[in-house]
Design a protein around this motif. Structure first.
Motif, PDB file in Angstrom:
ATOM      1  N   SER A 340       0.834  -1.193   0.000  1.00  0.00           N
ATOM      2  CA  SER A 340       0.000   0.000   0.000  1.00  0.00           C
ATOM      3  C   SER A 340       0.868   1.241   0.000  1.00  0.00           C
ATOM      4  O   SER A 340       2.085   1.189   0.158  1.00  0.00           O
ATOM      5  N   GLY A 341       0.232   2.365  -0.131  1.00  0.00           N
ATOM      6  CA  GLY A 341       0.960   3.623  -0.135  1.00  0.00           C
ATOM      7  C   GLY A 341       1.545   3.988   1.203  1.00  0.00           C
ATOM      8  O   GLY A 341       2.230   4.998   1.317  1.00  0.00           O
ATOM      9  N   SER A 342       1.293   3.177   2.230  1.00  0.00           N
ATOM     10  CA  SER A 342       1.804   3.515   3.557  1.00  0.00           C
ATOM     11  C   SER A 342       3.276   3.166   3.725  1.00  0.00           C
ATOM     12  O   SER A 342       3.936   3.681   4.622  1.00  0.00           O
ATOM     13  N   LEU A 343       3.834   2.290   2.874  1.00  0.00           N
ATOM     14  CA  LEU A 343       5.206   1.817   3.047  1.00  0.00           C
ATOM     15  C   LEU A 343       6.205   2.939   2.768  1.00  0.00           C
ATOM     16  O   LEU A 343       6.242   3.505   1.675  1.00  0.00           O
ATOM     17  N   MET A 344       7.053   3.235   3.781  1.00  0.00           N
ATOM     18  CA  MET A 344       8.028   4.314   3.649  1.00  0.00           C
ATOM     19  C   MET A 344       9.468   3.818   3.544  1.00  0.00           C
ATOM     20  O   MET A 344      10.332   4.546   3.048  1.00  0.00           O
ATOM     21  N   GLY A 345       9.741   2.601   4.051  1.00  0.00           N
ATOM     22  CA  GLY A 345      11.135   2.172   4.050  1.00  0.00           C
ATOM     23  C   GLY A 345      11.302   0.672   4.031  1.00  0.00           C
ATOM     24  O   GLY A 345      10.442  -0.080   4.502  1.00  0.00           O
ATOM     25  N   ILE A 346      12.453   0.215   3.479  1.00  0.00           N
ATOM     26  CA  ILE A 346      12.850  -1.191   3.484  1.00  0.00           C
ATOM     27  C   ILE A 346      14.273  -1.274   3.998  1.00  0.00           C
ATOM     28  O   ILE A 346      15.165  -0.568   3.509  1.00  0.00           O
ATOM     29  N   ARG A 347      14.492  -2.145   4.985  1.00  0.00           N
ATOM     30  CA  ARG A 347      15.843  -2.451   5.457  1.00  0.00           C
ATOM     31  C   ARG A 347      16.051  -3.949   5.269  1.00  0.00           C
ATOM     32  O   ARG A 347      15.393  -4.760   5.909  1.00  0.00           O
ATOM     33  N   PHE A 348      17.006  -4.296   4.417  1.00  0.00           N
ATOM     34  CA  PHE A 348      17.111  -5.675   3.929  1.00  0.00           C
ATOM     35  C   PHE A 348      18.548  -6.168   4.090  1.00  0.00           C
ATOM     36  O   PHE A 348      19.467  -5.659   3.441  1.00  0.00           O
ATOM     37  N   ARG A 366       6.175   0.304  -7.733  1.00  0.00           N
ATOM     38  CA  ARG A 366       4.827   0.171  -7.176  1.00  0.00           C
ATOM     39  C   ARG A 366       4.754   0.735  -5.767  1.00  0.00           C
ATOM     40  O   ARG A 366       3.676   1.090  -5.288  1.00  0.00           O
ATOM     41  N   MET A 367       5.892   0.805  -5.084  1.00  0.00           N
ATOM     42  CA  MET A 367       5.927   1.356  -3.720  1.00  0.00           C
ATOM     43  C   MET A 367       6.085   2.867  -3.835  1.00  0.00           C
ATOM     44  O   MET A 367       7.141   3.437  -3.584  1.00  0.00           O
ATOM     45  N   ARG A 368       5.028   3.542  -4.197  1.00  0.00           N
ATOM     46  CA  ARG A 368       5.105   4.940  -4.628  1.00  0.00           C
ATOM     47  C   ARG A 368       5.549   5.897  -3.530  1.00  0.00           C
ATOM     48  O   ARG A 368       6.029   6.988  -3.817  1.00  0.00           O
ATOM     49  N   ASN A 369       5.378   5.523  -2.256  1.00  0.00           N
ATOM     50  CA  ASN A 369       5.797   6.406  -1.164  1.00  0.00           C
ATOM     51  C   ASN A 369       7.107   5.963  -0.508  1.00  0.00           C
ATOM     52  O   ASN A 369       7.484   6.491   0.536  1.00  0.00           O
ATOM     53  N   LEU A 370       7.779   4.995  -1.130  1.00  0.00           N
ATOM     54  CA  LEU A 370       9.039   4.518  -0.555  1.00  0.00           C
ATOM     55  C   LEU A 370      10.089   5.624  -0.592  1.00  0.00           C
ATOM     56  O   LEU A 370      10.403   6.156  -1.652  1.00  0.00           O
ATOM     57  N   ARG A 371      10.621   5.941   0.594  1.00  0.00           N
ATOM     58  CA  ARG A 371      11.638   6.993   0.702  1.00  0.00           C
ATOM     59  C   ARG A 371      13.006   6.462   1.107  1.00  0.00           C
ATOM     60  O   ARG A 371      14.020   7.082   0.815  1.00  0.00           O
ATOM     61  N   PHE A 372      13.022   5.323   1.810  1.00  0.00           N
ATOM     62  CA  PHE A 372      14.272   4.852   2.396  1.00  0.00           C
ATOM     63  C   PHE A 372      14.495   3.394   2.009  1.00  0.00           C
ATOM     64  O   PHE A 372      13.695   2.529   2.363  1.00  0.00           O
ATOM     65  N   LEU A 373      15.569   3.148   1.283  1.00  0.00           N
ATOM     66  CA  LEU A 373      15.911   1.790   0.853  1.00  0.00           C
ATOM     67  C   LEU A 373      17.339   1.500   1.287  1.00  0.00           C
ATOM     68  O   LEU A 373      18.290   2.128   0.803  1.00  0.00           O
ATOM     69  N   ARG A 374      17.480   0.564   2.234  1.00  0.00           N
ATOM     70  CA  ARG A 374      18.805   0.181   2.731  1.00  0.00           C
ATOM     71  C   ARG A 374      18.987  -1.322   2.533  1.00  0.00           C
ATOM     72  O   ARG A 374      18.327  -2.136   3.185  1.00  0.00           O
ATOM     73  N   ILE A 375      19.889  -1.679   1.614  1.00  0.00           N
ATOM     74  CA  ILE A 375      20.213  -3.074   1.331  1.00  0.00           C
ATOM     75  C   ILE A 375      21.674  -3.285   1.713  1.00  0.00           C
ATOM     76  O   ILE A 375      22.564  -2.581   1.216  1.00  0.00           O
ATOM     77  N   TYR A 376      21.921  -4.243   2.613  1.00  0.00           N
ATOM     78  CA  TYR A 376      23.275  -4.412   3.127  1.00  0.00           C
ATOM     79  C   TYR A 376      23.565  -5.895   3.348  1.00  0.00           C
ATOM     80  O   TYR A 376      22.669  -6.740   3.268  1.00  0.00           O
ATOM     81  N   ASN A 377      24.828  -6.191   3.625  1.00  0.00           N
ATOM     82  CA  ASN A 377      25.264  -7.575   3.777  1.00  0.00           C
ATOM     83  C   ASN A 377      26.134  -7.687   5.013  1.00  0.00           C
ATOM     84  O   ASN A 377      27.190  -7.058   5.087  1.00  0.00           O
ATOM     85  N   THR A 378      25.713  -8.473   5.966  1.00  0.00           N
ATOM     86  CA  THR A 378      26.486  -8.613   7.208  1.00  0.00           C
ATOM     87  C   THR A 378      27.432  -9.800   7.166  1.00  0.00           C
ATOM     88  O   THR A 378      28.191 -10.002   8.119  1.00  0.00           O
ATOM     89  N   ARG A 379      27.425 -10.565   6.057  1.00  0.00           N
ATOM     90  CA  ARG A 379      28.255 -11.770   6.026  1.00  0.00           C
ATOM     91  C   ARG A 379      29.501 -11.610   5.163  1.00  0.00           C
ATOM     92  O   ARG A 379      30.531 -12.222   5.419  1.00  0.00           O
TER      93      ARG A 379
END
Length: 858
Positions: A340-348, A366-379
């Motif tokens: 939905s339009g409520s999604l503001m961020g993804i931390r992956f 499709r995530m029209r209100n997404l403002r924050f996208l953080r994709i990282y690798n801890t391994r």
């Protein structure tokens, strides 16, 4: 109760108990679980006998949520308070004037615990005339704003305990004593860190672990590192649930993306949202859900972060503001999940993926209100788990794009840059970013660290607000774009380990630039033009001549790192630890210019890998840290002025350095508070208590503290160059009193001496005490060969006041006083009483003695 006395002393200073005329209201404020109620109970227990009447009104939270109207609510609360205060159960009232009638001539102590509504204060303490002279009303709450609204400005803010105190709290509940038994030390440290020093968490965690074996500790801690503890979560969740929906959203975004970020940065990130960031931050701070530091940093406790994330997960999927769960994110990215339009961020965290994934080209758009996208690798295992289509669409309102190990050679042309505040592509496969000049007016940070294939930087002329540019370890980069020389808001430019970098534009006109890093730029032979604003600088020795010519310009320089031709295989450069595979040819400098003493603001100096360096110059008295590594020709130690502020001296792998008796005395005695780490095969004679191995026992009846010296020897190649610690556990008469930790800054290849000091601990008894020192090392690659201890007596500013004689007693060799008799007595409150003028003492009692009850006569 660990640390309770310090809290009670501070609270008693707030209460002004010597004032018997007025009535005073005092607040105790802090986050949930920090110990406000515990402090208030202890205070009530200690002071209630000095008042005519007393009452502890516990757990008032929620008392205004239901029940009668406002008048009836106040009447009920007053009935409860009077019943408790007058010890008359079931007391009934028919009007609100009874409080004043019954208590106006009584000196009362009232504690109102866990207040969360202004009506509670209006009902129970609305008028100081209700209470007799000398009365004290103590209010505990998480909400500072509530206290201010009621006019209570005399407030004690409860701080988190120190790490040492926190570990003692945990051990009291886990082992029923204040220290961990042998074999449990590291486990206790892990558990303490997991609770982030929150007393409630330490108490619950310690109780859960009580009586369990080491392997059970391991299993439980491993599980709790991934999940929250329900009992702790329930207490902390109350504050979150009481927030307005918008403030809950802000809380969640801080928990996931912006912990330890600065206020201005968060405002920029949320500028076009419907959140009132200024008001929301103020609300969260008032309710003790975050802390705002003096320099504007936002800090949220680790356990509160978990509360926010858990609360978000408990919502229905279409209502969530943030996605952090791997399964939910995979569903969204692979299957065009209808977010939905409520999604503001993804931390992956992509290290949690079992198999590689193909991102749907339209999944993000499709995530029209997404403002924050953080994709990282801890391994960091080198596997590429995420495949990005060339035609992938990004959402139009992105503010933060952090994508470690980005697999593409160029950014998709669909990425809209005009709204971005932060771009972070560390360890990416990028060769180019974009073509031409792009609208970058909001961009403040661009990080391309370890993008080894990067061939060029784009034109950044329109990044007029850029503050941080990091291209360190971009080995393919040959030139820094000329537009960087006109970024007038740029504060940090890190180019370290760009081994093919040849061209850097003039930076002289960058009025905001404070940090410049150039270490490992082998093909850059000359120092670029650096502005006078620079405070932290990393250079190679070939640039030293240009550095010397400009040295008088850099009056603000406080941290300098010089790297020569012999670089260690593992090298440290703020804020990274990086590996180098080859050595380079340096300038082979033999001396550091004398003009270094003109750097009046210099506090930290590091010199690495200068094999022909023979001597060091005089340094400014401002210097606090000196680290010289792998300078094999260096033979003598540096001379420091008598009033030097030096705190740390590291001479690692400087194998010709001779530590003779005079030099040892200068380091150990004159620089009394200084830590040192330097080559050596003998414990200096100043440490007159010595033993082979890792422990020794001494007897003494008077000491101010101890200075220790430990000789370590490497057994094998050290796997990790950093995070190696020496620890000294001190026990007096069988009771552990202190743990002292010394951090070894880098791997060493020969015997070295570590010299460090305990905290201030005054002890003077008629009977001798048996003091045990046990030394240990966190790395199995280092062995403790020998150890030594020097007893420190009362410390003065310029000379030794008291020294140890042969029989262990004290003599006053250089302490002179007026002939008039002086007796110093420090009472429980730390006050100084004297039969004569105590101001004659040049060194105050606070400098000399900790707050312990004793009498000392001269």
């Amino acid at each position: 109760m660990v640390g309770i006395e310090a809290h009670l002393e501070k609270m008693q200073s707030f209460l002004h108990l010597d004032d018997e005329d007025g009535v005073m209201l005092v607040g105790i404020c802090g986050p949930a679980g920090i110990g406000k109620t515990t402090i208030a109970r202890a205070l009530h227990s200690r002071l209630s006998s000095t008042f005519q009447l007393s009452c502890f009104m516990e757990n008032l939270r929620g008392s205004c949520n239901n029940g009668p109207d406002e008048y009836g609510l106040k009447l009920r609360l007053q009935e409860l308070l009077l019943s408790k205060t007058l010890n008359q159960n079931g007391m009934r009232k028919n009007h609100l004037g009874m409080m004043r009638q019954r208590l106006c001539d009584q000196k009362v102590l009232i504690v109102l615990d866990d207040v969360d509504d202004l009506q509670q204060l209006e009902a129970l303490a609305n008028d100081t005339n209700w209470f007799g002279p000398g009365s004290r009303i103590i209010v505990t709450t998480e909400d500072q704003e509530l206290l201010e609204q009621f006019g209570i400005h005399n407030t004690y803010h409860v701080d988190f305990p120190t790490t040492e105190e926190a570990c003692k709290i945990l051990c009291m509940y886990a082992f029923k004593r204040s220290w961990a038994p042998y074999g449990f030390e590291k486990l206790a440290e892990r558990a303490t860190e997991l609770c982030s020093n929150l007393p409630l968490g330490l108490r619950v965690m310690g109780s859960m672990l009580r009586g369990k074996k080491e392997e059970d500790w391991e299993g439980l801690l491993h599980r709790l590192e991934k999940r929250s503890i329900p009992k702790i979560n329930a207490v902390l969740r109350v504050g979150f649930d009481s927030l307005h929906e918008n403030d809950q959203t802000l809380f969640l975004l801080i928990a996931v993306f912006f912990n330890y970020a600065y206020v201005d940065h968060v405002k920029a990130m949320l500028a076009d949202s419907n959140l009132d960031v200024r008001f929301g931050l103020k609300t969260l701070a008032y309710k003790s859900l975050i802390q705002l530091s003096i320099n504007g940093e936002i800090v949220m406790h680790k356990l509160l972060q978990k509360v926010g994330i858990q609360a978000n997960k408990s919502q229905e999927p279409w209502k969530r503001k943030v996605l952090t769960d791997t399964d939910d994110i995979l569903d969204a990215l692979e299957n065009d999940f209808g977010c939905s339009g409520s999604l503001m961020g993804i931390r992956f965290d992509i290290s949690t993926i079992k198999d590689s994934i193909e991102i749907s080209p339209r999944a993000l758009k499709r995530m029209r209100n997404l403002r924050f996208l953080r994709i990282y690798n801890t391994r960091w295992d080198g596997n590429n788990r995420v495949h990005v289509p060339d035609d992938m669409d990004f959402p139009p309102r992105l503010k933060l794009l952090h994508w470690e190990e980005f697999p593409g050679a160029c950014l998709p042309h669909t990425l809209r840059l005009e709204n971005l505040v932060e771009l972070d592509f560390g360890n990416s496969k990028l060769k180019h970013l974009w073509k031409g000049t792009q609208p970058l007016g909001y961009l403040k940070k661009l990080n391309l660290t370890a993008s080894f294939y990067l061939e060029e930087l784009p034109d950044l002329a329109k990044a007029t607000n850029l503050e941080i540019l990091d291209v360190s370890q971009c080995e393919g980069l040959v030139e820094i774009h000329s537009s960087v020389g006109n970024l007038h808001k740029l504060e940090s430019l890190e180019m370290g380990l760009c081994s093919n970098l040849e061209v850097v534009p003039s930076l002289f006109n960058l009025a905001s630039l404070e940090l410049v890093g150039l270490v490992g730029c082998d093909k850059l032979r000359k120092l670029p033009d650096i502005p006078p604003t620079v405070a932290e600088l990393t250079i190679v020795d070939t640039m030293l001549e240009e550095f010397t010519a400009s040295i008088r310009l850099w009056s603000r320089l406080d941290c300098l790192i010089i790297v020569g031709g012999v670089i260690p295989s593992v090298f440290w450069t703020k804020p990274h630890v990086v590996k180098l595979m080859v050595e380079r040819s340096g300038a082979d400098i033999e001396r550091i210019p004398d003009c270094f003493k003109d750097l009046k603001s210099l506090e930290e100096l590091s010199i690495f890998g200068c094999p022909k360096l023979v001597s060091l110059p005089e340094f400014p008295r401002s210097l606090k840290v000196l680290w010289v590594h792998n300078c094999e020709s260096l033979e003598t130690l540096v001379t420091f002025p008598f009033d030097s502020q030096i705190e740390k001296l590291y001479f690692t792998d400087c194998l010709k350095l001779k530590l003779d008796e005079a030099e040892a005395r200068r380091i150990i005695v004159q620089q009394r508070s200084c830590q040192a780490f330097l080559p050596g095969r003998e414990i200096p004679e100043e440490f007159n208590h010595r033993a082979i191995g890792n422990s020794l026992t001494i007897s003494s009846n008077a000491f101010f503290g101890f200075k220790m010296c430990v000789m370590v020897s490497h057994i094998s190649e050290m796997d990790n160059a950093f995070d190696v610690e020496l620890m000294c556990r001190i026990s007096i008469n069988g009771c552990p009193t202190e743990n002292c930790i010394f951090s070894i800054p880098i791997r060493v290849q020969s015997e070295h001496l570590a010299i460090f000091k305990t905290g201030t601990t005054l002890r003077k008894d008629e009977q001798f005490s048996e003091i045990l020192f046990e030394f240990s090392c966190s790395s199995q690659d280092l062995a403790i060969v020998e150890c030594g201890v020097q007893i420190l007596q009362v410390e003065a500013t310029n000379s030794e006041l008291l020294s140890e004689t042969d029989d262990g007693s004290l003599s006053d060799e250089s302490f002179e006083l007026d002939e008039s008799p002086v007796e110093i007595v420090e009472d429980l409150h730390g006050s100084l009483e004297s039969y004569d003028d105590a101001s004659r003492l040049e060194t105050t009692h606070d400098d000399l003695f900790p707050p312990t009850l004793f009498s000392f006569g001269f």
